[in-house]
Design a protein around this motif. Structure first.
Motif, PDB file in Angstrom:
ATOM      1  N   VAL A  10     -33.597 -54.803  -0.961  1.00 18.44           N
ATOM      2  CA  VAL A  10     -34.788 -54.387  -1.698  1.00 18.44           C
ATOM      3  C   VAL A  10     -34.895 -52.867  -1.583  1.00 18.44           C
ATOM      4  CG1 VAL A  10     -37.291 -54.568  -1.897  1.00 18.44           C
ATOM      5  CG2 VAL A  10     -35.937 -56.583  -1.254  1.00 18.44           C
ATOM      6  N   ALA A  11     -34.961 -52.198  -2.735  1.00 16.10           N
ATOM      7  CA  ALA A  11     -34.989 -50.732  -2.755  1.00 16.10           C
ATOM      8  C   ALA A  11     -36.204 -50.180  -2.015  1.00 16.10           C
ATOM      9  CB  ALA A  11     -34.982 -50.233  -4.194  1.00 16.10           C
ATOM     10  N   GLY A  12     -36.000 -49.066  -1.320  1.00 17.78           N
ATOM     11  CA  GLY A  12     -37.096 -48.368  -0.682  1.00 17.78           C
ATOM     12  C   GLY A  12     -37.366 -48.759   0.752  1.00 17.78           C
ATOM     13  N   ILE A  13     -36.632 -49.750   1.266  1.00 14.81           N
ATOM     14  CA  ILE A  13     -36.828 -50.176   2.655  1.00 14.81           C
ATOM     15  C   ILE A  13     -36.218 -49.152   3.609  1.00 14.81           C
ATOM     16  CG2 ILE A  13     -36.115 -51.889   4.381  1.00 14.81           C
ATOM     17  CD1 ILE A  13     -36.322 -54.025   2.280  1.00 14.81           C
ATOM     18  N   LYS A  14     -36.893 -48.902   4.708  1.00 12.91           N
ATOM     19  CA  LYS A  14     -36.330 -48.093   5.780  1.00 12.91           C
ATOM     20  C   LYS A  14     -35.619 -49.011   6.779  1.00 12.91           C
ATOM     21  CE  LYS A  14     -39.195 -43.928   6.021  1.00 12.91           C
ATOM     22  NZ  LYS A  14     -40.019 -43.091   6.937  1.00 12.91           N
ATOM     23  N   THR A  15     -34.415 -48.628   7.182  1.00 10.00           N
ATOM     24  CA  THR A  15     -33.668 -49.405   8.161  1.00 10.00           C
ATOM     25  C   THR A  15     -34.230 -49.154   9.563  1.00 10.00           C
ATOM     26  OG1 THR A  15     -32.053 -47.685   8.660  1.00 10.00           O
ATOM     27  CG2 THR A  15     -31.600 -49.103   6.746  1.00 10.00           C
ATOM     28  N   PRO A  16     -33.875 -49.991  10.537  1.00 10.67           N
ATOM     29  CA  PRO A  16     -34.305 -49.726  11.913  1.00 10.67           C
ATOM     30  C   PRO A  16     -33.899 -48.340  12.413  1.00 10.67           C
ATOM     31  CG  PRO A  16     -33.563 -51.982  11.749  1.00 10.67           C
ATOM     32  CD  PRO A  16     -33.242 -51.335  10.427  1.00 10.67           C
ATOM     33  N   VAL A  17     -32.681 -47.880  12.064  1.00 14.86           N
ATOM     34  CA  VAL A  17     -32.268 -46.551  12.507  1.00 14.86           C
ATOM     35  C   VAL A  17     -33.103 -45.474  11.819  1.00 14.86           C
ATOM     36  CG1 VAL A  17     -30.377 -44.874  12.583  1.00 14.86           C
ATOM     37  CG2 VAL A  17     -29.941 -47.266  13.141  1.00 14.86           C
ATOM     38  N   ASP A  18     -33.402 -45.643  10.532  1.00 15.56           N
ATOM     39  CA  ASP A  18     -34.315 -44.710   9.852  1.00 15.56           C
ATOM     40  C   ASP A  18     -35.606 -44.550  10.647  1.00 15.56           C
ATOM     41  OD1 ASP A  18     -32.641 -44.339   7.649  1.00 15.56           O
ATOM     42  OD2 ASP A  18     -33.596 -45.910   6.463  1.00 15.56           O
ATOM     43  N   ASN A  19     -36.157 -45.675  11.085  1.00 20.30           N
ATOM     44  CA  ASN A  19     -37.439 -45.647  11.783  1.00 20.30           C
ATOM     45  C   ASN A  19     -37.319 -45.155  13.222  1.00 20.30           C
ATOM     46  OD1 ASN A  19     -39.222 -46.463   9.716  1.00 20.30           O
ATOM     47  ND2 ASN A  19     -38.567 -48.579   9.923  1.00 20.30           N
ATOM     48  N   LEU A  20     -36.196 -45.447  13.874  1.00 21.91           N
ATOM     49  CA  LEU A  20     -35.986 -44.873  15.210  1.00 21.91           C
ATOM     50  C   LEU A  20     -36.055 -43.348  15.141  1.00 21.91           C
ATOM     51  CD1 LEU A  20     -33.029 -46.984  16.690  1.00 21.91           C
ATOM     52  CD2 LEU A  20     -35.395 -46.954  17.510  1.00 21.91           C
ATOM     53  N   ILE A  21     -35.491 -42.805  14.065  1.00 17.05           N
ATOM     54  CA  ILE A  21     -35.471 -41.355  13.898  1.00 17.05           C
ATOM     55  C   ILE A  21     -36.846 -40.828  13.469  1.00 17.05           C
ATOM     56  CG2 ILE A  21     -34.484 -39.457  12.556  1.00 17.05           C
ATOM     57  CD1 ILE A  21     -31.899 -41.192  12.350  1.00 17.05           C
ATOM     58  N   SER A  22     -37.436 -41.429  12.419  1.00 16.29           N
ATOM     59  CA  SER A  22     -38.698 -40.910  11.874  1.00 16.29           C
ATOM     60  C   SER A  22     -39.865 -41.092  12.848  1.00 16.29           C
ATOM     61  CB  SER A  22     -39.016 -41.593  10.539  1.00 16.29           C
ATOM     62  OG  SER A  22     -39.285 -42.971  10.719  1.00 16.29           O
ATOM     63  N   GLN A  23     -39.826 -42.144  13.658  1.00 15.59           N
ATOM     64  CA  GLN A  23     -40.882 -42.363  14.643  1.00 15.59           C
ATOM     65  C   GLN A  23     -40.595 -41.645  15.963  1.00 15.59           C
ATOM     66  OE1 GLN A  23     -41.925 -46.571  14.974  1.00 15.59           O
ATOM     67  NE2 GLN A  23     -41.789 -46.855  12.760  1.00 15.59           N
ATOM     68  N   LYS A  24     -39.520 -40.844  15.963  1.00 15.71           N
ATOM     69  CA  LYS A  24     -39.155 -40.013  17.116  1.00 15.71           C
ATOM     70  C   LYS A  24     -38.975 -40.826  18.395  1.00 15.71           C
ATOM     71  CE  LYS A  24     -41.562 -36.018  15.118  1.00 15.71           C
ATOM     72  NZ  LYS A  24     -40.351 -35.583  14.413  1.00 15.71           N
ATOM     73  N   LEU A  25     -38.377 -41.995  18.235  1.00 11.04           N
ATOM     74  CA  LEU A  25     -38.105 -42.848  19.389  1.00 11.04           C
ATOM     75  C   LEU A  25     -36.810 -42.458  20.093  1.00 11.04           C
ATOM     76  CD1 LEU A  25     -39.142 -46.279  17.850  1.00 11.04           C
ATOM     77  CD2 LEU A  25     -40.409 -44.910  19.507  1.00 11.04           C
TER      78      LEU A  25
END
Length: 394
Positions: free
Chosen positions: A200-215
């Motif tokens: 589904v277009a526009g989904i953030k992957t877990p790695v995207d979120n690890l980076i964007s959420q500064k984890l």
């Protein structure tokens, strides 16, 4: 899930950016590793895996932390004598644990939920039992080349990777999985490819979120896959890499992610001292079991190692490793080996052996687990690039 034997297809890799490699001290100090364990009882199907690999790549043919943790290492279980690897991932609040295969050749995160009538024996996610679940409702569907399918609806929830809590991660809840997945050891899949190939277009992957959420402090993860012959297991380190697992220096290799995959250029390939081919394109894929080569490359390798074509994408090879030369991949100017012993993937009931490499109608190579379990890989999503080094002690 999407594991498979080595298939080859052509990929036009044009890397526009190459950053300086991370220092070992910087990358290693910020990493958190997840170990893998061994599970010796698993029924392997090489043909099915080849089909899945081909189907996956066929479009290319012609502040949310626990304490001070900012990186994590996840241990993995080696299933079916290096057939596939999975780890435990916690989802929801309170958390429920799922067995997920981590796949650099896809980008979706999916697992069964309560509406699934074909998921007997799997861990089941119940969105009504999680206080952090939020409804999305959009449909998703995945189909593989062997006919295996999975489909359902989207939601969001907290996903924990070894203590790193990803808030609001999009999850794909499966209400139907086909027979191939029903028989598999895993509950679902966690994709580590680029988000451009999410179902589904526009989904953030877990790695995207690890980076964007500064984890994690660094946008990288290191992959070590163990060999069953050496005790199995393995580990993914998010936010760094495990320096103890590498021999020598890391070689930096630019990545073409224009198709959503970890595409690289292989400068040359030899079998023993004999050259097989010059430059060809490849995808580095933890979700593929074997090394799949372009048809002409595979045929030349087979000739050099004395393997016989089974006309189904696989080869029969000698069961005597002393008769099989090592494969040497030149990548980024450095040499990366797959020992002759690892070119023996499985033994048939009739005493013959199946090779750890194969082919399909794709014109680029897929460097799967047969390659990765001999060479440590550090994936850098932001550059993008990978770094490679032989695994220590092999």
């Amino acid at each position: 899930m999407k594991i498979s034997a080595c298939i080859v297809a052509a990929l036009m890799v044009v890397a526009s950016v190459q950053a300086a490699p991370l220092s070992e001290a910087e990358a290693h100090s910020n990493g958190w590793t997840v170990p893998l364990e061994n599970n010796p009882s698993f029924d392997r199907n090489v043909s099915r895996q080849s089909l899945r690999a081909w189907a996956k790549f066929r479009k290319l043919a012609s502040g949310n932390r626990i304490g001070r943790i900012n990186a994590v290492t996840l241990p993995f279980i080696d299933v079916g004598h290096d057939y596939e690897y999975y780890t435990s991932v916690q989802i929801g609040t309170p958390p429920k644990t799922f067995k997920l295969n981590f796949d650099t050749g896809s980008s979706d995160l999916w697992f069964p939920y309560t509406a699934c009538k074909t998921c007997k024996g799997k861990t089941i996610y119940n969105p009504t039992k999680s206080s952090t679940y939020k409804k999305d409702g959009r449909p998703w569907s995945i189909r593989y080349g062997d006919g295996s399918t999975s489909k359902g609806i989207l939601g969001t929830d907290t996903v924990s990777l070894g203590g790193l809590n990803i808030i609001g991660q999009t999850i794909e809840m499966a209400n139907e999985i086909s027979t191939g997945f029903q028989k598999d050891e895993i509950d679902g899949l966690l994709g580590l490819g680029f988000n451009s190939i999410c179902t589904v277009a526009g989904i953030k992957t877990p790695v995207d979120n690890l980076i964007s959420q500064k984890l994690i402090n660094s946008p990288i993860y290191g992959v070590f896959l163990g060999k069953a012959a050496n005790g199995g297991g393995g580990a993914y380190t998010f936010g760094g890499y495990d320096k103890s697992k590498i021999s020598g220096k890391l070689t930096t290799v630019p990545v073409d992610n224009s198709q959503g995959f970890w595409g690289i250029t292989v400068d040359s390939l030899s079998a023993g001292s004999k050259s097989v081919t010059k430059k060809f394109q490849a995808i580095v894929d933890t979700g593929t079991t074997l090394c799949l080569l372009p048809n002409d490359v595979a045929a030349t390798v087979a000739k050099q190692v004395g393997a016989t074509d089974n006309n189904d994408g696989s080869y029969t090879i000698s069961c005597d490793s002393s008769k099989i030369p090592d494969l040497h991949f030149t990548i980024g100017g450095a040499n990366f080996k797959v020992p002759g012993a690892d070119l023996i993937f499985d033994k048939n009931n009739d005493g013959t052996c199946i090779a750890g490499f194969g082919y399909s109608s794709l014109n680029f190579a897929i460097l799967g687990d047969v390659f990765i379990k001999n060479n440590y890989v550090v994936f850098n999503q932001q550059v993008p690039q990978i770094q490679l080094a032989p695994i220590a002690g092999l």
